[in-house]
Enzyme design. Structure first.
Site: not given
Length: 319
Positions: A244, A273, A291
């Site tokens: 995270r 994001e 990610h």
């Protein structure tokens, strides 16, 4: 165990699908939702949906196969028919769970389904950092025959901060590469003793003893790596974050990179994001990936099947 599948074909409502790995190219498991009598809605194919897109597309949805997009309580209150949110992963920090509970919306996760993919990415980022692979690739493609001396990963001390399912896989893979591993976890699993080269340790010892630190903790109210804890690292440490973004204080990390306290930061996660441009992201010793930790064929299959099965069961129970 095969996913639960209904036999009747009457329409039972609409289900929104937003994970980028599913909303663009689809997945065979989504057919199970259609076979069970649900219509599928794709608010933003291949992209992270905005609040406006979610509000417009989910106003009459009973189910939600969700990605990592923020779901604040004020938004959930505007989705009156929604009864279940199913994540194709374990992270639920983007969901206002108190509001969901108050509104009678079940929040479901698929633990363990992407653990191997995330663990392998963490190891890949360690190797890329040790050998400056992105930098060398950029130099050569720019016509520059330049080299940076690297370091071998074998014999390095890896600090695993957060040693749950993913952290334990990282530790096992690292041991296989000849690393020594120190692990910190608030609730250590005493039975996990994979090698004499592995040991549990307090956070401070992990930070002061490790040449590479890999983060695998759940979201925290305060960063785990701030100015004080970054100051405990050995000079030239490598930091890997596939967990995270909130675990790292960006300002303190930028200072640590500039001073050389941290040699390389490799991160797969961001506070928003896609992230906006920043000095940290563009720093020459920062490696970024968008990610992709759980974005492998195998992880997507496991996570999608589990998320679909969870959603079908939850909606069937409520009916």
């Amino acid at each position: 165990m095969p996913p639960t599948r209904a036999t009747d074909t009457g329409c039972k409502g609409r289900i929104a699908v937003t994970p980028r790995s599913l909303s663009d190219g689809g997945h065979p498991a989504l057919r199970w939702l259609e076979d069970a009598g649900y219509d599928l809605v794709f608010p933003a194919p291949g992209e992270v949906p905005t609040e406006d897109q979610i509000r417009a597309s989910l106003s009459d949805c009973v189910g939600y196969l969700a990605g990592t997009e923020p779901l604040p309580g004020a938004l959930l209150e505007q989705l009156p028919r929604l009864r279940a949110i199913s994540r194709n992963g374990v992270g639920v920090d983007s969901i206002d769970q108190e509001a969901a509970a108050r509104l009678g919306i079940s929040v479901l996760t698929a633990p363990g389904t992407n653990s191997q993919g995330v663990a392998e990415l963490a190891i890949a980022l360690m190797l890329a950092s040790c050998r400056s692979i992105p930098w060398h690739d950029t130099q050569l493609k720019s016509g520059n025959w330049k080299r940076r001396q690297g370091r071998e990963i074998s014999g390095q001390v890896l600090g695993v901060i957060g040693c749950g399912q993913i952290g334990r896989r990282v530790a096992s893979l690292a041991l296989g590469l000849g690393m020594k591993v120190l692990a910190f976890d608030e609730y250590p699993l005493a039975s996990f003793e994979p090698s004499p080269d592995f040991s549990w340790a307090p956070l401070e010892k992990v930070l002061t003893s490790s040449q590479i630190v890999s983060l695998h903790m759940p979201p925290a109210d305060l960063p785990v790596l701030d100015a004080d804890t970054l100051g405990l690292l050995r000079a030239g440490a490598i930091v890997i974050n596939t967990a995270r973004a909130s675990l790292i204080d960006d300002t303190a990390m930028l200072q640590a990179l500039d001073s050389g306290r941290v040699d390389t930061l490799a991160t797969d996660v961001f506070s928003s994001e896609p992230p906006p441009p920043s000095r940290l992201i563009s720093h020459p010793r920062v490696i970024t990936t968008p990610h992709i930790g759980g974005y492998t064929r195998e992880s997507v299959d496991r996570a999608t099947e589990a998320a679909v099965d969870n959603l079908l069961k939850a909606l069937a129970a409520q009916r």
